[in-house]
Enzyme design. Structure first.
Site, short mmCIF file in Angstrom:
data_model
loop_
_atom_site.label_atom_id
_atom_site.label_comp_id
_atom_site.label_asym_id
_atom_site.label_seq_id
_atom_site.Cartn_x
_atom_site.Cartn_y
_atom_site.Cartn_z
N SER A 63 0.80 -1.23 0.00
CA SER A 63 0.00 0.00 0.00
C SER A 63 0.83 1.28 0.00
O SER A 63 0.26 2.37 -0.09
CB SER A 63 -0.94 0.01 1.21
OG SER A 63 -2.01 -0.88 1.01
N LYS A 66 0.18 3.86 -2.69
CA LYS A 66 -0.92 4.83 -2.63
C LYS A 66 -0.42 6.27 -2.60
O LYS A 66 -1.18 7.20 -2.89
CB LYS A 66 -1.81 4.53 -1.43
CG LYS A 66 -2.61 3.23 -1.56
CD LYS A 66 -3.53 3.02 -0.36
CE LYS A 66 -4.49 1.86 -0.57
NZ LYS A 66 -3.91 0.56 -0.32
N SER A 118 -5.74 3.40 4.39
CA SER A 118 -5.23 2.52 3.33
C SER A 118 -6.34 1.74 2.65
O SER A 118 -6.22 0.54 2.40
CB SER A 118 -4.18 1.55 3.89
OG SER A 118 -3.32 1.10 2.88
#
Length: 366
Positions: A63, A66, A118
């Site tokens: 993640s 991101k 997230s």
């Protein structure tokens, strides 16, 4: 005479012993304890690498990707623009709170869900709003990182969910974080501990930041925030920024065995970087032999393969029974990360990233 000589030798050895212990007591450890597979600590002002452990090892970003997603979104969408959650976004595997088809949120609210909690669903919703699909959006993601002069990162999903040919390195992730800090909203979001978000229909979501370092109470370290990540391939990851004596330190940790180790690795790197900046110790560059199952993801046919689609629909048992290990894990033999060719000085060229221009990586023996 022999007796005097003996006493002299004993006294001399005693002085050596005392001096050795005093110097040892006053000298910090040369290497911070870092259990992660790879990590770096960088001086955010000069771009100097203060610590490096396998800094160019390619590893799935989880993640942490991101941050790139957020930058691409902010380059193209208005914060007040409203986005309706699609069926595809709803079906994307994600942490709570779940987003449902038909719900409407602003771009700004989805960015908070993306970076604080997230949310993979928020990532897909934003990607679809920008480019129509996650596949099209990934093209923009790669253009973004290539424009920064980064050559060892490639992204396929906006969320960081496993996909073929998706990777970054701890060094390049640190550069990505440095660039992300140039966006005021990203800097604001990653430093926010708790946020309340409301959908257009009045559904209220209370989200808490996944970065536990924000709770750090050490007076000399001002954590400004970061981005966590986890997949089976990447293990536990965190790219993080902290001000120490008004100096920005960026730490990038990929492949920590668990969350507690992740926080400890990151804090150890910050403290070590502080000693380097205070000229108490020299920078360290470590190359190790990686003896682990590296999840290269080549066995995925597509990010939306049959098993991936089933997983999106919630059939976790299906994925287990059909051999998700075979789908994800590829065993390789132990090998040296850096070759002789790599041992030369490396310069990272960048047209836009000022930190990348300044960074020179010097390979030293550990």
């Amino acid at each position: 005479m022999k007796k005097l000589l003996f006493i002299f030798i004993v006294f001399f050895l005693f002085l050596i012993f005392v001096n050795f212990n005093l110097s040892k007591a006053n000298t910090p450890d040369f290497y911070p304890e870092v259990n992660a597979i790879c990590a770096v600590a960088i001086d955010g002002k000069t771009g100097k690498i203060l610590y490096a452990k396998n800094p160019h090892l390619k590893i799935p970003p989880a993640s942490t990707v991101k941050l790139v997603t957020a930058m691409v979104v902010l380059d193209r969408l208005s914060l007040s623009e409203k986005i309706r959650i699609s069926k595809n976004a709803e079906q994307t595997p994600s942490v709570a709170p779940k987003l449902y088809e038909g719900e409407v949120y602003t771009v700004k609210d989805l960015l908070y869900l993306l970076l604080m909690k997230s949310s993979n669903q928020a990532a897909v919703a934003l990607a679809e709003a920008v480019a129509g699909s996650e596949e099209n959006f990934s093209v923009l993601m790669n253009k973004k990182v290539y424009s920064l002069g980064l050559k060892n990162s490639h992204f396929v999903t906006a969320s960081g969910l496993p996909a073929p040919n998706q990777y970054t390195t701890p060094y390049e992730l640190a550069i990505i974080f440095y660039e992300a800090l140039k966006y005021p909203l990203i800097k604001e979001i990653i430093s926010t501990p708790v946020k309340v978000i409301t959908s257009e229909t009045g559904r209220t979501l209370i989200i808490k930041n996944t970065n536990k370092l924000l709770d750090d109470s050490e007076p000399e370290i001002n954590i400004i925030g970061g981005k966590t990540g986890f997949t089976r391939a990447s293990k536990h990851c965190l790219v993080n920024g902290a001000y120490v004596e008004d100096r920005l330190i960026i730490t990038s940790v990929l492949g920590s065995p668990n969350r507690e180790s992740l926080w400890r690795d990151s804090k150890n790197l910050i403290n070590f970087a502080k000693m380097v900046l205070n000229h108490k110790i020299s920078p360290v560059y470590i190359t190790t032999v990686v003896n682990t199952n590296v999840l290269a993801n080549e066995n995925f046919k597509k990010p939306y393969s049959r098993i991936y689609k089933k997983a999106k629909l919630g059939y976790n048992e299906y994925a287990k029974k059909k051999g998700s290990k075979k789908m994800i894990v590829k065993r390789i033999s132990s090998k040296k990360i850096l070759t002789k060719k790599d041992s030369k000085k490396t310069f990272v060229k960048s047209k836009k990233s000022s930190i990348a221009k300044n960074i020179k990586i010097k390979h030293t023996k550990s």
